[in-house]
Design a protein around this motif. Structure first.
Motif, PDB file in Angstrom:
ATOM      1  N   ALA A 168      85.173  33.738  18.654  1.00  0.00           N
ATOM      2  CA  ALA A 168      85.096  33.096  17.336  1.00  0.00           C
ATOM      3  C   ALA A 168      83.945  32.093  17.236  1.00  0.00           C
ATOM      4  CB  ALA A 168      86.408  32.389  17.026  1.00  0.00           C
ATOM      5  N   ARG A 169      83.370  32.042  16.059  1.00  0.00           N
ATOM      6  CA  ARG A 169      82.354  31.032  15.738  1.00  0.00           C
ATOM      7  C   ARG A 169      82.629  30.528  14.332  1.00  0.00           C
ATOM      8  NH1 ARG A 169      77.363  32.552  14.881  1.00  0.00           N
ATOM      9  NH2 ARG A 169      77.831  34.759  14.705  1.00  0.00           N
ATOM     10  N   VAL A 170      82.327  29.259  14.110  1.00  0.00           N
ATOM     11  CA  VAL A 170      82.634  28.645  12.815  1.00  0.00           C
ATOM     12  C   VAL A 170      81.452  27.795  12.361  1.00  0.00           C
ATOM     13  CG1 VAL A 170      84.145  27.016  11.605  1.00  0.00           C
ATOM     14  CG2 VAL A 170      85.091  28.496  13.346  1.00  0.00           C
ATOM     15  N   ASN A 171      81.184  27.843  11.069  1.00  0.00           N
ATOM     16  CA  ASN A 171      80.183  26.937  10.505  1.00  0.00           C
ATOM     17  C   ASN A 171      80.903  25.856   9.691  1.00  0.00           C
ATOM     18  OD1 ASN A 171      77.204  26.492   9.927  1.00  0.00           O
ATOM     19  ND2 ASN A 171      78.129  26.407   7.896  1.00  0.00           N
ATOM     20  N   ILE A 172      80.568  24.607   9.957  1.00  0.00           N
ATOM     21  CA  ILE A 172      81.159  23.503   9.192  1.00  0.00           C
ATOM     22  C   ILE A 172      80.068  22.922   8.308  1.00  0.00           C
ATOM     23  CG2 ILE A 172      82.350  21.294   9.314  1.00  0.00           C
ATOM     24  CD1 ILE A 172      83.127  21.949  12.181  1.00  0.00           C
ATOM     25  N   ASP A 173      80.388  22.817   7.027  1.00  0.00           N
ATOM     26  CA  ASP A 173      79.421  22.254   6.075  1.00  0.00           C
ATOM     27  C   ASP A 173      79.853  20.821   5.789  1.00  0.00           C
ATOM     28  OD1 ASP A 173      77.682  21.718   4.056  1.00  0.00           O
ATOM     29  OD2 ASP A 173      78.779  22.854   2.545  1.00  0.00           O
ATOM     30  N   ASN A 185      85.040  29.428  22.371  1.00  0.00           N
ATOM     31  CA  ASN A 185      85.745  28.640  23.397  1.00  0.00           C
ATOM     32  C   ASN A 185      85.577  27.132  23.217  1.00  0.00           C
ATOM     33  OD1 ASN A 185      86.859  30.811  24.896  1.00  0.00           O
ATOM     34  ND2 ASN A 185      84.801  31.234  25.708  1.00  0.00           N
ATOM     35  N   SER A 186      85.703  26.685  21.996  1.00  0.00           N
ATOM     36  CA  SER A 186      85.513  25.248  21.731  1.00  0.00           C
ATOM     37  C   SER A 186      86.752  24.649  21.077  1.00  0.00           C
ATOM     38  CB  SER A 186      84.316  25.031  20.798  1.00  0.00           C
ATOM     39  OG  SER A 186      83.148  25.540  21.369  1.00  0.00           O
ATOM     40  N   ARG A 187      86.897  23.343  21.271  1.00  0.00           N
ATOM     41  CA  ARG A 187      87.959  22.578  20.595  1.00  0.00           C
ATOM     42  C   ARG A 187      87.310  21.341  19.992  1.00  0.00           C
ATOM     43  NH1 ARG A 187      93.389  22.687  22.535  1.00  0.00           N
ATOM     44  NH2 ARG A 187      93.402  20.416  22.458  1.00  0.00           N
ATOM     45  N   ARG A 204      85.981  20.196  24.092  1.00  0.00           N
ATOM     46  CA  ARG A 204      85.495  21.209  25.034  1.00  0.00           C
ATOM     47  C   ARG A 204      84.668  22.232  24.250  1.00  0.00           C
ATOM     48  NH1 ARG A 204      90.037  24.859  26.408  1.00  0.00           N
ATOM     49  NH2 ARG A 204      89.162  26.029  24.693  1.00  0.00           N
ATOM     50  N   GLY A 205      83.694  22.845  24.891  1.00  0.00           N
ATOM     51  CA  GLY A 205      82.930  23.894  24.227  1.00  0.00           C
ATOM     52  C   GLY A 205      81.538  23.445  23.834  1.00  0.00           C
ATOM     53  N   LYS A 206      81.042  24.020  22.749  1.00  0.00           N
ATOM     54  CA  LYS A 206      79.647  23.759  22.383  1.00  0.00           C
ATOM     55  C   LYS A 206      79.500  23.717  20.864  1.00  0.00           C
ATOM     56  CE  LYS A 206      76.124  26.755  23.300  1.00  0.00           C
ATOM     57  NZ  LYS A 206      75.201  27.496  24.148  1.00  0.00           N
ATOM     58  N   LEU A 207      78.631  22.826  20.411  1.00  0.00           N
ATOM     59  CA  LEU A 207      78.306  22.799  18.977  1.00  0.00           C
ATOM     60  C   LEU A 207      76.802  22.674  18.801  1.00  0.00           C
ATOM     61  CD1 LEU A 207      77.504  19.675  18.060  1.00  0.00           C
ATOM     62  CD2 LEU A 207      79.961  19.371  18.134  1.00  0.00           C
ATOM     63  N   ALA A 237      77.103  20.408  24.592  1.00  0.00           N
ATOM     64  CA  ALA A 237      78.121  21.223  25.259  1.00  0.00           C
ATOM     65  C   ALA A 237      78.961  20.338  26.161  1.00  0.00           C
ATOM     66  CB  ALA A 237      77.439  22.315  26.084  1.00  0.00           C
ATOM     67  N   VAL A 238      80.244  20.672  26.259  1.00  0.00           N
ATOM     68  CA  VAL A 238      81.156  19.923  27.135  1.00  0.00           C
ATOM     69  C   VAL A 238      81.980  20.934  27.919  1.00  0.00           C
ATOM     70  CG1 VAL A 238      83.158  18.399  27.201  1.00  0.00           C
ATOM     71  CG2 VAL A 238      81.318  17.932  25.588  1.00  0.00           C
ATOM     72  N   ASP A 239      82.028  20.791  29.254  1.00  0.00           N
ATOM     73  CA  ASP A 239      82.816  21.751  30.036  1.00  0.00           C
ATOM     74  C   ASP A 239      84.236  21.224  30.246  1.00  0.00           C
ATOM     75  OD1 ASP A 239      82.795  19.914  32.088  1.00  0.00           O
ATOM     76  OD2 ASP A 239      81.421  21.025  33.359  1.00  0.00           O
ATOM     77  N   ASP A 240      85.045  21.996  30.973  1.00  0.00           N
ATOM     78  CA  ASP A 240      86.453  21.628  31.139  1.00  0.00           C
ATOM     79  C   ASP A 240      86.628  20.314  31.880  1.00  0.00           C
ATOM     80  OD1 ASP A 240      87.288  23.796  29.757  1.00  0.00           O
ATOM     81  OD2 ASP A 240      87.497  25.088  31.515  1.00  0.00           O
TER      82      ASP A 240
END
Lengths: 376, 195
Positions: A168-173, A185-187, A204-207, A237-240
Motif C-alpha cells: 500500500a501507498r498513500v498520498n496525503i494532501d 510498511n509504514s505507520r 515506522r516506515g518511510k515518507l 525513513a524509520v526502521d523497527d
C-alpha cells in the motif's frame, strides 16, 4: 532602553521603524558615542546603496509564455498514459506479454477477491464530502486508518493512525502546506493540524514530503528526532529499532532532539538514533571512508580516532559536517576542527577564532551563511 | 492584455482572487498584470540574472495558479505571494548554483524616469553595482533588503512574508546594510555626495 550602544537599532533607525521616543534616544546616543557613529555611517551608506535598486519591468512576452505552459498543463491527462509505443500492432511478442499480464491480473484479482470474502475487513464509512483534517488518496494496495480500510480517498483526522502494508501507498494532501506520500510498511499518526503547526508522527516506515509552506509549519516526530521543515522536499525513513535516516532533495530540514540540532540541506543526509538523537549531517557524495568514520564517531563511541579520520577525509563541501562538529566537541578538540575548516575553506571576515571557540551564535550563523557558496 | 486591464479596473483585488480560485483565466491574467513587475524585480535583483528572473517569475505564477484556491484571505495576498517568490528564488538558486555561475547583466529596462541621459546612465551603472553586490550576499540577507527597498515593505510585512520575527528582520537588514557598505565603500562619494 539604549543606555548601551545602539548598533543593533541602527537599521531600524535609518528606515524610520523606531517610535518617536526610541528615535530620539538613538539620536542622542549617536551624538556622544563615536563607535556607534562609525557604525551608523556604515549602515547609512548601506541603506543609501540599497535605495538605488529600481523596480524592473517584466518582459512583455511573459504572459504568453505562462499561458502556453498553462495550456500545455491543461492538455495533459490526469494519469500519464504511454500511448503508441508499448503495444503497437504487429508485435506478437509484446501482445503475448500483454495477454499474460491481463491473465495474471485477472487471476490475482480473483484470489484477492476470494480472500476478502473469507476474511471480512471493516470498510470505512463513506467519506464526508468535506474533510476537515487531511484528505488522503490511496495510490496502491489497501491502506487503513485506525484499522478501517480506506477506499480511493479518505480523511485522516487528528489522533488517527494510518497504516500501509507491503503493497500500500498513500498520498496525503495537507492544505496550504504540501503533500506527503507514505510508502509501504509504514505507520504514521496525525498529531495535530492547525494554523501554526501541522505535525505527524512517523512510528515506522518511510515518507516523502514536498512542502511548499513557509518554514517551521510542518513537523514530523520520529522515535529519535523531530524533523522541522524549513521549506523543502525530503525522504524520511524509520526502521523497527527507531533508527531514522533523512535525505533532503530540496531546501533545508532541521532535526532536533534534546537540544541537539542538525541542519540538513539539499543533497545531504542525516541519521538519527534513539538515545542519541540526530547525528551529524553529511553530503551524500562524501567518501565512504568519511561516512563510516562519522558514523563511528556519532553512534559507536569512535572518539578521537574516528574524528581524526573524519577530518582527514573531509573535502571543502564536508565543512557542512565540520561546522556541526564544532558545536559538538569540547573546546580543545574544537580548535582542531576549526583549524581543519580554515585549512579547507578559509575564514570569513565576520568570524574570529576566539568567537568560534566560544561558540558565538552570530559568528557561527555568519560562517554557515558564507559556506552556502561552498556547499551548493 | 486590454481585457485584463479592464478587469483590474472594474473589480477589486479580492474579487479577482475569487475569480482566479474558480479557474477564470482572464482574472489570473489581471492578477499577473498587477504583480508581474514586483515579482520579476525581486527575482532579477535576487539573482542578477535575467534568464533566472524570467524562469522564477514563470514558476511563481504557475505555482500561484495551482495553489491560489488555498488562499484564505487571513493574510494579505501580497504577503502570501512574496512567500512563494522567496521560496522560488532560493530553490532556483540552489538548483542553478551547482551548475552555472551567475553572470552580470548589462542592460535592463528599468521603470525609473526623469533626468538627463547621462544621469540615467549613471543611475543604471550604480544600480548594476548594487545589484551585483546584493547577489553576493547570502539569501537570508538578500531577501529582506529586496522586500524593503524594491517593494517598500515595512519590517512587519517583511517578517510576515519571510515567516520570521521583526527582530530577525532588523538583525538581517543590519548585517545586509553593513556587508553592502563594505563591498561598495568605493561608491561612498557618489552616493553621499548626491544627497
Amino acid at each position: 532602553m539604549f543606555t548601551e550602544h545602539v548598533v543593533k537599532e541602527l537599521s531600524a533607525y535609518c528606515n524610520g521603524e523606531l517610535s518617536g521616543d526610541q528615535s530620539r534616544l538613538v539620536a542622542a546616543h549617536l551624538l556622544k558615542c563615536e563607535r556607534c557613529n562609525r557604525e551608523y555611517e556604515r549602515i547609512r551608506l548601506g541603506v543609501r546603496l540599497a535605495e538605488q535598486l529600481p523596480q524592473v519591468a517584466a518582459p512583455a512576452e511573459m504572459w504568453s509564455d505562462i499561458e502556453a505552459l498553462l495550456d500545455a498543463r491543461d492538455r495533459q491527462p490526469a494519469v500519464k498514459a504511454r500511448t503508441g509505443t508499448w503495444f503497437p500492432y504487429g508485435r506478437p511478442l509484446q501482445w503475448a506479454t500483454a495477454t499474460a499480464l491481463v491473465l495474471l491480473i485477472g487471476v490475482g484479482s480473483f484470489m484477492i477477491y476470494r480472500r476478502l470474502r473469507t476474511t471480512p475487513v471493516p470498510i470505512a464509512e463513506p467519506e464526508p464530502t468535506t474533510c476537515m483534517a487531511w484528505p488522503v488518496t490511496s495510490l496502491a494496495g489497501a491502506p487503513r486508518i485506525d484499522g478501517h480500510r480506506i477506499k480511493a480517498t479518505g480523511c485522516f483526522e487528528i489522533g488517527e493512525l494510518l497504516e500501509t502494508d507491503d503493497t500500500a501507498r498513500v498520498n496525503i494532501d495537507i492544505p496550504q502546506i504540501g503533500e506527503v506520500e507514505i510508502a509501504p510498511n509504514s505507520r504514521v499518526r496525525l498529531v495535530t493540524t492547525n494554523q501554526n503547526e501541522h505535525r505527524m508522527a512517523l512510528e515506522r516506515g518511510k515518507l516523502h514530503a514536498l512542502i511548499t509552506a513557509p518554514p517551521r509549519l510542518f513537523f514530523v516526530d520520529t522515535p529519535s528526532a523531530e524533523a522541522i521543515d524549513l521549506g523543502c522536499e525530503y525522504t524520511l525513513a524509520v526502521d523497527d529499532a527507531g533508527i531514522g535516516l533523512l535525505h533532503v532533495t530540496l531546501g533545508w530540514v532541521m532535526l532536533v532532539r534534546d537540544g541537539r540540532e542538525s541542519y540538513v540541506p539539499v543533497d545531504a543526509m542525516c541519521e538519527t538514533r534513539p538515545g542519541v538523537g540526530p547525528g551529524t549531517p553529511f553530503f551524500e557524495d562524501a567518501s565512504d571512508a568519511f561516512k563510516a568514520a562519522l558514523s563511528r564517531y556519532d553512534f559507536e563511541n569512535g572518539g578521537e580516532a574516528a574524528l581524526r579520520a573524519v577530518l582527514q577525509e573531509a573535502r571543502d563541501r564536508d565543512t557542512l559536517t565540520l561546522w556541526h562538529l564544532l558545536q559538538r566537541v569540547d573546546e580543545p578538540t574544537r580548535a582542531v576542527v576549526l583549524n581543519r575548516m580554515i585549512a579547507l575553506v578559509g575564514q570569513p571576515r565576520c568570524v574570529t577564532r576566539k568567537g568560534i571557540l566560544k561558540l558565538d551564535r552570530e559568528m557561527l550563523d555568519c560562517w554557515k551563511d558564507a559556506l552556502d557558496l561552498v556547499w551548493f | 492584455m486590454e481585457q485584463a486591464v479592464r478587469m483590474s479596473e472594474r473589480m477589486t483585488e479580492a474579487q479577482i482572487i475569487e475569480a482566479c480560485k474558480a479557474g477564470d483565466r482572464d482574472a489570473f491574467h489581471a492578477l499577473f498584470e498587477q504583480y508581474k513587475d514586483r515579482v520579476y524585480s525581486i527575482a532579477y535583483h535576487f539573482s542578477n540574472d535575467q534568464a533566472m528572473a524570467h524562469d522564477v517569475t514563470q514558476q511563481v505564477f504557475l505555482k500561484l495558479f495551482t495553489v491560489i484556491a488555498q488562499f484564505r484571505h487571513d493574510a494579505g495576498f501580497a504577503t502570501w505571494l512574496y512567500r512563494i517568490v522567496a521560496n522560488c528564488c532560493t530553490d532556483e538558486q540552489r538548483r542553478r548554483r551547482r551548475f552555472v555561475p551567475f553572470s552580470p547583466q548589462l542592460e535592463v529596462k528599468t521603470m525609473t524616469t526623469g533626468g538627463g541621459q547621462e544621469n540615467a546612465y549613471q543611475r543604471r551603472q550604480l544600480a548594476a553595482s548594487v545589484r551585483a553586490a546584493i547577489s553576493e550576499l547570502s539569501p537570508k540577507l538578500r531577501l529582506p533588503i529586496l522586500l524593503k527597498y524594491v517593494e517598500g515593505l515595512s519590517y512587519e510585512e517583511i517578517a510576515a512574508a519571510l515567516n520570521c520575527s521583526i527582530g530577525t528582520v532588523s538583525s538581517r537588514l543590519n548585517r545586509g546594510h553593513k556587508q553592502l557598505a563594505t563591498k561598495l565603500e568605493h561608491l561612498r562619494g557618489e552616493i553621499i555626495g548626491s544627497e
